[in-house]
Write a protein that holds these residues in place. Structure first.
Motif, PDB file in Angstrom:
ATOM      1  N   VAL A 117     -16.391 110.100 -54.496  1.00  0.00           N
ATOM      2  CA  VAL A 117     -15.842 109.194 -55.513  1.00  0.00           C
ATOM      3  C   VAL A 117     -16.032 109.787 -56.891  1.00  0.00           C
ATOM      4  CG1 VAL A 117     -16.067 106.918 -56.582  1.00  0.00           C
ATOM      5  CG2 VAL A 117     -16.133 107.135 -54.095  1.00  0.00           C
ATOM      6  N   ARG A 118     -17.218 110.340 -57.160  1.00  0.00           N
ATOM      7  CA  ARG A 118     -17.468 110.958 -58.473  1.00  0.00           C
ATOM      8  C   ARG A 118     -16.590 112.187 -58.668  1.00  0.00           C
ATOM      9  NH1 ARG A 118     -17.063 112.916 -62.263  1.00  0.00           N
ATOM     10  NH2 ARG A 118     -18.444 113.364 -64.015  1.00  0.00           N
ATOM     11  N   CYS A 121     -12.913 110.499 -59.482  1.00  0.00           N
ATOM     12  CA  CYS A 121     -12.692 109.367 -60.391  1.00  0.00           C
ATOM     13  C   CYS A 121     -13.564 109.470 -61.636  1.00  0.00           C
ATOM     14  CB  CYS A 121     -13.007 108.037 -59.689  1.00  0.00           C
ATOM     15  SG  CYS A 121     -12.079 107.757 -58.171  1.00  0.00           S
ATOM     16  N   SER A 126     -14.479 104.758 -60.998  1.00  0.00           N
ATOM     17  CA  SER A 126     -15.525 104.794 -59.978  1.00  0.00           C
ATOM     18  C   SER A 126     -16.046 103.393 -59.678  1.00  0.00           C
ATOM     19  CB  SER A 126     -16.690 105.681 -60.424  1.00  0.00           C
ATOM     20  OG  SER A 126     -16.299 107.026 -60.510  1.00  0.00           O
ATOM     21  N   ALA A 323     -22.061 103.050 -60.466  1.00  0.00           N
ATOM     22  CA  ALA A 323     -21.075 103.757 -61.284  1.00  0.00           C
ATOM     23  C   ALA A 323     -21.688 104.247 -62.592  1.00  0.00           C
ATOM     24  CB  ALA A 323     -19.887 102.839 -61.564  1.00  0.00           C
TER      25      ALA A 323
END
Length: 388
Positions: A117-118, A121, A126, A323
């Motif tokens: 995800v990091r 995004c 995120s 996040a």
């Protein structure tokens, strides 16, 4: 991010809750099987938390060195083999050891899904993706206790671990066929010899630690509830294992629903703003649980709305804290994700162990441990404003 990748990441993130929630209804049965009590069976849950805490520190540097796919496949394969060992366990000691190894494998999906995800995004996106992952992986805590209760009645407790074996095999196929390598091509492979240095750097980032611990303490309160709910519902108030799944699923649905509301809220004020406010609501709910537990009600129903509200609030706190902690970690997202997860599950293992050790035949230990986690999470949320 495509729907296919989101579903795969959701399944990988679900290794933790699925392997935890699926066998919760079997605690009394396992106690009878191994001639012990539910409190000792809870040690298998604490062992799983400990495995998650330790194993994540291993996969972070591996993901930064070798990419995301290969460590994932190794971890999922280890989870599958350990699931088979759990199904064949002939003593509680073997089950506890197999659960520890199972966690060492399963935590690969949890660490590396956050790193992916990091990779793909920015911080705001995120937070939205982490909220969406809760929707995908949230099917596990809703359906797992229900399915576990029915499997227990239909085929016995080993069937639960055979299903976990099948889940791991399907995830390995999905990774091999459809999950692309997301580690930035321009980023040089991080040497394994520098892993300790990366962790030392992250421990020196007070902002990262404050967000990580806020989310970790909130998650610890959730896992205290997970560890203590079989005793509270089944042993103390006589709920059947099948009906326990429905009650557990309702609280999980509140957690998922709040996560989806959170995905819309953060468009207005950002993830840090909402995390700091909702964690206070979580504290108020948990303190109310302590007062109710002190009253020792004769029926379960007064606990249900407070538990629902407390668990639902975590659907905002946990994804937003994650996040914010992962923001700005760049090429070292694997190590940051590993330390984040390790901190979270170290505290979760401690919370689950406290609930088991302090069992006094009432709901008070569960309520007090949840409240302590909430109070410390509020303190960490306040620290994020002081270290910004």
């Amino acid at each position: 991010m495509t729907l296919r990748i989101l579903l795969i990441l959701g399944a990988l993130s679900a290794f933790g809750p699925l392997a935890i929630d699926f066998y919760l209804p079997s605690f009394p049965t396992l106690a009878r099987q191994f001639a012990t009590d539910v409190e000792h069976v809870q040690l298998s849950l604490a062992a799983y938390f400990a495995g998650l805490a330790i194993g994540q520190l291993l996969y972070g540097p591996l993901a930064d060195r070798f990419g995301r796919r290969r460590p994932l496949l190794v971890g999922v394969s280890l989870f599958a083999l350990a699931s088979l060992a759990c199904a064949w366990a002939e003593s509680l000691e073997v089950l506890v050891l197999a659960r520890f190894v199972q966690a060492l494998g399963g935590c690969a999906g949890m660490v590396i899904s956050r790193a992916v995800v990091r990779d793909l995004c920015d911080p705001l996106a995120s937070a939205k993706v982490f909220s969406q992952l809760i929707l995908v992986m949230g099917v596990a805590p809703i359906l797992a206790p229900l399915a576990g209760g029915w499997l227990l009645a239909w085929s016995g407790w080993p069937a639960i671990f055979y299903c976990l074996l099948l889940f791991a095999v399907l995830c390995a196929l999905a990774i091999a066929l459809w999950l692309p390598e997301s580690r930035p091509a321009h980023a040089p492979p991080a040497p394994l010899s520098g892993a300790l240095g990366q962790y030392r750097r992250l421990f020196g980032e007070r902002q990262f630690l404050a967000y990580a611990l806020c989310g970790g303490l909130a998650m610890a309160g959730m896992f205290a509830y997970i560890a203590g709910s079989p005793f509270l519902f089944i042993e103390l108030y006589g709920v059947s294992p099948q009906h326990y799944g429905w009650l557990f699923g309702c609280n999980a649905a509140g957690f998922i629903g709040m996560a989806q509301v959170n995905a819309r809220l953060i468009n207005r004020r950002g993830p840090a703003f909402w995390m700091r406010r909702v964690v206070v609501f979580y504290l108020l709910c948990s303190l109310s649980l302590v007062l109710l537990a002190l009253a020792r009600p004769a029926h379960l129903w007064p606990f249900l709305p407070l538990l629902f509200a407390a668990i639902a609030s975590l659907g905002c706190v946990i994804p937003n804290a994650t996040a914010c902690a992962m923001a700005g970690q760049g090429a070292h997202a694997g190590s940051a994700s590993a330390l984040l997860g390790s901190l979270q599950f170290s505290v979760a293992a401690l919370a689950a162990g406290l609930v088991a050790a302090w069992n006094d035949g009432s709901a008070l230990p569960l309520a007090v441990v949840i409240s302590l986690c909430a109070l410390l999470a509020c303190l960490c949320a306040w620290l994020t404003t002081r270290t910004a």
